[in-house]
Design a protein around this motif. Structure first.
Motif, PDB file in Angstrom:
ATOM      1  N   LYS A   1      76.074  35.798 -13.386  1.00  0.00           N
ATOM      2  CA  LYS A   1      75.885  36.995 -12.564  1.00  0.00           C
ATOM      3  C   LYS A   1      75.820  38.256 -13.435  1.00  0.00           C
ATOM      4  O   LYS A   1      75.044  39.162 -13.169  1.00  0.00           O
TER       5      LYS A   1
ATOM      6  N   GLN B   1      71.388  33.024  -7.071  1.00  0.00           N
ATOM      7  CA  GLN B   1      71.353  31.713  -6.422  1.00  0.00           C
ATOM      8  C   GLN B   1      70.175  30.879  -6.902  1.00  0.00           C
ATOM      9  O   GLN B   1      70.272  29.684  -7.107  1.00  0.00           O
TER      10      GLN B   1
ATOM     11  N   GLU C   1      70.956  29.535 -10.280  1.00  0.00           N
ATOM     12  CA  GLU C   1      71.973  28.510 -10.086  1.00  0.00           C
ATOM     13  C   GLU C   1      71.313  27.217  -9.608  1.00  0.00           C
ATOM     14  O   GLU C   1      71.586  26.144 -10.099  1.00  0.00           O
ATOM     15  N   LYS C   2      70.413  27.370  -8.646  1.00  0.00           N
ATOM     16  CA  LYS C   2      69.760  26.204  -8.049  1.00  0.00           C
ATOM     17  C   LYS C   2      68.918  25.474  -9.097  1.00  0.00           C
ATOM     18  O   LYS C   2      68.885  24.249  -9.141  1.00  0.00           O
TER      19      LYS C   2
ATOM     20  N   LEU D   1      70.276  36.711  -4.276  1.00  0.00           N
ATOM     21  CA  LEU D   1      69.308  35.607  -4.163  1.00  0.00           C
ATOM     22  C   LEU D   1      68.828  35.166  -5.535  1.00  0.00           C
ATOM     23  O   LEU D   1      68.618  33.977  -5.790  1.00  0.00           O
TER      24      LEU D   1
END
Lengths: 315, 287
Positions: B88, B279, B282-283, B276
């Motif tokens: 982050k 994320q 991360e995904k 987003l």
């Protein structure tokens, strides 16, 4: 130091690595061997926290990489297959940035930078833009990056790929030196390199471990009887006949002639008998001088091909 | 985080990107200031800021296209993601660097109202309010660009996709005018969203039961909603699209009014897209 338990990574239907289990002791230099696409890089990427696992876990110093990624990442220096370099930075700026993101304090920074640049010998290019450096220097800057913060564990993915022979020897020596006070995992598909630097070798193929031992034991274990090649000056048939009569010879085979007036013969003996002396006397008695006698103990290349092929056959 | 900001700022100004951005931004603001205020002898500076909104279509992709796409392409993300730096912090650092460059450019344009103030009385309150709005508006769009940059490994694709998205957002108010507002189309629209969601879930989890279940629950909810309060579906489609209408939120600022709701809207919008982006990265690691 490193424990890998049941590690599995799947990409959709494709299984990149399939329940790997191995441990690396503190201070050990482990070689990771396998053909391209065997899952070496995937395993390393998981160990360093770049990608996640599908199943299983990896512990570094007893800490799970997925549970406490920041603690683990501090302990690991990683040189990926393609050194992650910013072409628009000078070597100095780059190492500065790496020190920053690894959280080194200002006083540590300068000292460790000088030490590392000395170690990998990039001091003379420190003010040059990385994109203008040769492949060998880039690789060394990549290695320098992994050494920043003095991590206990070094994970090096094909550290000598694309280097010239002199540079390969340099990097290899460097890794041997680092191995004295670091735990190192090193991947390669060049076998001589692994056998020189590593104390233990894991051969991996199609995501599975197919062999794990010291380089010496690996060659011994797979060596079926003692095979040697002998070159004698004399007529083929008679020489073959004399050799076959020696006690202990299991097999003798003509291998053609590479020099004029000589013949190459592969001789395989019963394992417990050393036939070199009887062979010498027999040939001397028949007055066919031996010009060459070479043991055909398996090299790592042979072992590598043998284990990776076996694996394919089983499938 | 500071180290990432520093590095990104350096990249902006060791490559052409930062300079091209500054040059084009300052050229267009200067042009409009000269034509509208100096040429037209008008003290209304807010007019300039609302007239140059189109600059975002060019400027934002320029700032954001490289941010994450290039890291992925050059594999330098391996360095960032295997360092102890939290993900982050890396994303927020990159976002703040782009925002800082935008802020710098905007700060330079503050010379124009100062020039005007030497020529006559101007309303500082209105101008500062307008600037705050313009800045937050830009931040929201930069967040969109950052997100798109995380989706692809190709800078050009990122730039084109960002440009197209911003263009759609720009035209959104005009599009909304033409959307049907009757009840049937509202219901159909809700159904399409529910089914779309189910398809999306299917493609991310590959689990047909979960996907079908979600779709079914959605459709049932729509039916129940229709029985309880059918008027909810009147003009549903335009209302939903209105949520994404970044440009219409700027109207208050244009009039020189600094109201809270658009400020909160822009900040929320920015945070949502930065989130987003995190994320998304991360995904990628988990897939």
């Amino acid at each position: 130091m490193i424990q890998v338990e049941n590690l599995t990574k799947r990409y959709g239907q494709h299984t990149a690595i399939d329940s790997l289990n191995f441990t690396v002791e503190s201070g050990e230099v482990l070689g990771f061997l396998g053909p391209n696409g065997a899952g070496k890089s995937t395993t390393m990427n998981i160990l360093t926290g770049y990608i996640s696992t599908t199943e299983g876990r990896a512990l570094v110093n007893g800490v799970d990489i997925l549970e406490e990624p920041e603690t683990v990442k501090k302990m690991i220096g990683y040189l990926p297959e393609f050194p992650p370099l910013y072409g628009d930075m000078t070597v100095n700026e780059y190492l500065d940035f790496v020190c920053d993101i690894k959280g080194l304090s200002k006083s540590e920074k300068k000292q460790s930078q000088e030490k590392i640049m000395d170690l990998v010998r990039i001091g003379d290019v420190q003010k040059r833009l990385i994109r203008n450096l040769s492949k060998g220097y880039k690789q060394r800057v990549g290695l320098a990056q992994a050494l920043v913060g003095n991590p206990k564990v070094l994970i090096l993915d094909e550290p000598t790929v694309g280097l010239d022979p002199k540079q390969i020897i340099e990097i290899r020596n460097l890794i041997s030196n680092l191995g004295k006070d670091h735990t190192i995992i090193l991947s390669s598909h060049i076998l001589s390199e692994v056998s020189e630097v590593c104390e233990r070798v894991i051969i991996i193929n199609k995501g599975k471990i197919v062999a794990s031992d010291t380089p010496e034991n690996l060659s011994k274990g797979l060596d079926d009887g003692s095979k040697m090649i002998v070159r004698v000056a004399g007529p083929e048939k008679q020489a073959l006949k004399v050799i076959k009569e020696i006690h202990g010879v299991k097999l003798a085979e003509l291998q053609g002639s590479k020099e004029k007036g000589t013949v190459d013969i592969i001789v395989e003996s019963v394992p417990e008998i050393d036939i070199r002396k009887p062979l010498f006397y027999a040939m001397s008695k028949a007055s066919y001088p031996i010009l060459m006698l070479k043991s055909m103990g398996l090299t790592l290349e042979d072992i590598f091909l043998q284990v990776t092929n076996q694996e394919t056959e089983v499938r | 985080m500071l180290s990432v900001i520093k590095k990104e700022l350096r990249t902006y100004f060791t490559s052409m990107t930062g300079y091209i951005f500054l040059a084009s931004f300052l050229f267009f603001t200067g042009l409009f200031f000269t034509l509208l205020n100096l040429g037209g002898a008008s003290p209304n500076y807010n007019n300039v800021l609302s007239n140059i909104q189109f600059i975002f279509l060019l400027a934002v992709p320029m700032l954001t296209m490289r941010l994450l796409a290039e890291e992925a392409k050059q594999k330098t993300d391996q360095l960032l993601l295997t360092s102890p730096l939290p993900l982050k912090d890396m994303v927020i650092g990159k976002y703040l660097a782009a925002v800082a460059v935008f802020f710098g450019a905007l700060a330079i344009t503050f010379v124009y109202p100062i020039i005007m103030s030497t020529l006559g009385d101007i309303s500082w309150g209105e101008i500062i309010g307008s600037y705050i709005g313009f800045f937050l508006f830009g931040c929201a769009l930069i967040a969109v660009g950052l997100f798109i940059s995380s989706v692809t490994e190709n800078q050009v694709v990122a730039a084109v996709a960002t440009f197209t998205t911003l263009l759609l957002l720009w035209l959104l108010d005009a599009i909304i005018q033409g959307l049907p507002i009757d009840r049937t189309s509202g219901v159909l629209f809700a159904a399409v969203i529910a089914i779309g969601l189910a398809i999306l879930i299917y493609f991310t989890t590959k689990n047909i039961y979960v996907a079908a279940g979600t779709g079914l629950v959605g459709l049932v909810a729509i039916a129940i909603g229709y029985i309880i309060k059918a008027s909810f579906y009147d003009g549903l489609m335009p209302r939903v699209f209105q949520w994404f209408s970044l440009y219409s939120r700027y109207n208050d600022f244009e009039l020189g009014v600094l109201s809270l709701s658009p400020v909160i809207y822009y900040i929320t919008f920015s945070c949502a897209f930065v989130f987003l982006t995190i994320q998304m990265l991360e995904k990628k690691r988990w897939s």
